[in-house]
Motif scaffolding. Structure first.
Motif, PDB file in Angstrom:
ATOM      1  N   THR A  90      -3.723   6.996  -9.991  1.00 43.37           N
ATOM      2  CA  THR A  90      -4.977   7.448 -10.595  1.00 43.37           C
ATOM      3  C   THR A  90      -5.128   6.929 -12.014  1.00 43.37           C
ATOM      4  OG1 THR A  90      -6.363   9.402 -10.879  1.00 43.37           O
ATOM      5  CG2 THR A  90      -4.069   9.607 -11.552  1.00 43.37           C
ATOM      6  N   PRO A 115      -8.280   4.784  -6.737  1.00 41.67           N
ATOM      7  CA  PRO A 115      -7.796   5.892  -7.573  1.00 41.67           C
ATOM      8  C   PRO A 115      -8.291   7.240  -7.062  1.00 41.67           C
ATOM      9  CG  PRO A 115      -8.559   4.087  -8.936  1.00 41.67           C
ATOM     10  CD  PRO A 115      -8.963   3.751  -7.535  1.00 41.67           C
ATOM     11  N   TYR A 116      -7.356   8.169  -6.949  1.00 43.34           N
ATOM     12  CA  TYR A 116      -7.673   9.495  -6.442  1.00 43.34           C
ATOM     13  C   TYR A 116      -8.012  10.433  -7.592  1.00 43.34           C
ATOM     14  CZ  TYR A 116      -2.634   9.056  -7.205  1.00 43.34           C
ATOM     15  OH  TYR A 116      -1.401   8.713  -7.720  1.00 43.34           O
ATOM     16  N   TYR A 117      -8.746  11.474  -7.295  1.00 42.16           N
ATOM     17  CA  TYR A 117      -9.164  12.530  -8.220  1.00 42.16           C
ATOM     18  C   TYR A 117     -10.283  12.092  -9.165  1.00 42.16           C
ATOM     19  CZ  TYR A 117      -9.112  16.282 -11.671  1.00 42.16           C
ATOM     20  OH  TYR A 117      -9.482  17.312 -12.508  1.00 42.16           O
ATOM     21  N   ASN A 118     -10.216  10.856  -9.691  1.00 40.74           N
ATOM     22  CA  ASN A 118     -11.192  10.414 -10.696  1.00 40.74           C
ATOM     23  C   ASN A 118     -12.613  10.256 -10.153  1.00 40.74           C
ATOM     24  OD1 ASN A 118      -9.243  10.186 -12.722  1.00 40.74           O
ATOM     25  ND2 ASN A 118      -8.705   8.126 -12.086  1.00 40.74           N
ATOM     26  N   THR A 149      -8.829  10.414  -1.449  1.00 43.44           N
ATOM     27  CA  THR A 149      -9.282  10.038  -2.791  1.00 43.44           C
ATOM     28  C   THR A 149     -10.646  10.620  -3.143  1.00 43.44           C
ATOM     29  OG1 THR A 149     -10.378   8.012  -2.040  1.00 43.44           O
ATOM     30  CG2 THR A 149      -8.030   7.856  -2.600  1.00 43.44           C
TER      31      THR A 149
END
Length: 309
Positions: A90, A115-118, A149
């Protein structure tokens, strides 16, 4: 495209197993077990190895631990099959660092996750992947897994990356939208490497021109997963179809809980590892583990064939 990328594109085919990261009872990485798992894969016909992808619990490890896992895997594989570790994060700078480390240790390619969460927009995703690709000379396999993601890398964005970055040679699509994956090859070209990360789509993706799969199930049953690919590439469509359906129940059971929890439970039952995950991940419930054990017995994957009580 340069000859170095063409050569690895021809090699990166078939069943690329995303090997789990084994931990000991103290939750430390067990590098001996990791090497044993890789040898188990190679002895059963697996065509390539990945580590520190989703199945490898990378978000539960420090950056240095991820490097150590990649280094140990590279030493164990020793060039016998292609090696494509997961280097995404991330964090943008960390992704570049890990991808450059993959190049330093001699990896054949790097698998870089969205990228995860973003939840970046498509413009930001393009800039992220292009900057990472430009930072190294090794091939990049983009990893699109919107279920983890919360963001889908759109076909148009991927096609532009493939056009602008000669070393972005393929994608792992853990995407249940089969229309989407069809459009990947339509827009990126049939020579773009398409790998399935959805177990029930491993065979269907081969049928539209996919290069193979990066399937968590191969941790548990590497031989049949590899044989399905071998049969397809040999033109034995009926055997490939039969193996696809034969593996379906096992695939379903290994995703009764969040990956890699069921896989680690299964490998523990098979005496391959200590069945340990790092929090916030944990093993499945006892009821799910009973189903896993019985399924392993049914698939002749356990030496202990006592009925589940």
């Amino acid at each position: 495209m340069s000859n170095q990328y063409e050569e690895i594109k021809q090699k990166l085919r078939g069943s690329i197993t995303p090997v789990i990261t084994p931990f000991d009872s103290d939750h430390e990485i067990d590098f001996v077990k990791q090497s044993e798992l890789i040898e188990f894969q190679l002895a059963n016909g697996t065509h390539g190895i990945s580590v520190t992808g989703t199945s490898g619990e990378p978000s539960s490890m420090t950056t240095e631990e991820r490097v150590q896992v990649m280094e140990n895997a590279a030493r164990t594989i020793d060039g016998r099959v292609p090696f494509a570790p997961g280097t995404g994060s991330t964090n943008h700078d960390e992704t570049i660092y890990l991808t450059q480390k993959a190049q330093e240790i001699g990896a054949d390619a790097a698998m870089v996750i969205v990228p995860y969460y973003n939840k970046p927009n498509q413009k930001a995703l393009y800039k992220h992947f292009k900057t990472v690709a430009d930072s190294v000379d090794i091939p990049i396999i983009v990893y699109n897994i919107p279920g983890r993601t919360a963001k889908n890398l759109e076909v148009e964005t991927l096609a532009q990356l493939a056009k602008d970055c000669p070393n972005i040679i393929g994608v792992k699509e853990s995407n249940k939208d089969f229309e989407h994956v069809n459009r990947v090859l339509l827009n990126c070209g049939k020579d773009f490497l398409l790998f399935s990360g959805i177990e029930l789509l491993c065979y269907p993706m081969l049928a539209i021109g996919g290069a193979g799969s990066i399937s968590a199930t191969a941790n548990v049953e590497p031989k049949k997963v590899a044989e399905m690919h071998d049969a397809w590439f040999a033109g034995d469509v009926e055997r490939a179809q039969n193996l696809h359906f034969e593996l379906m129940r096992l695939n379903d059971v290994l995703f009764m809980d969040t990956n890699p929890a069921p896989v680690k439970a299964a490998l523990g039952m098979m005496d391959k590892i200590e069945p340990v995950l790092r929090l916030p991940m944990d093993l499945p419930t006892d009821d799910v583990q009973k189903v896993i054990r019985q399924t392993l017995i049914d698939y002749n994957l356990l030496t202990n064939t006592k009925p589940v009580s």
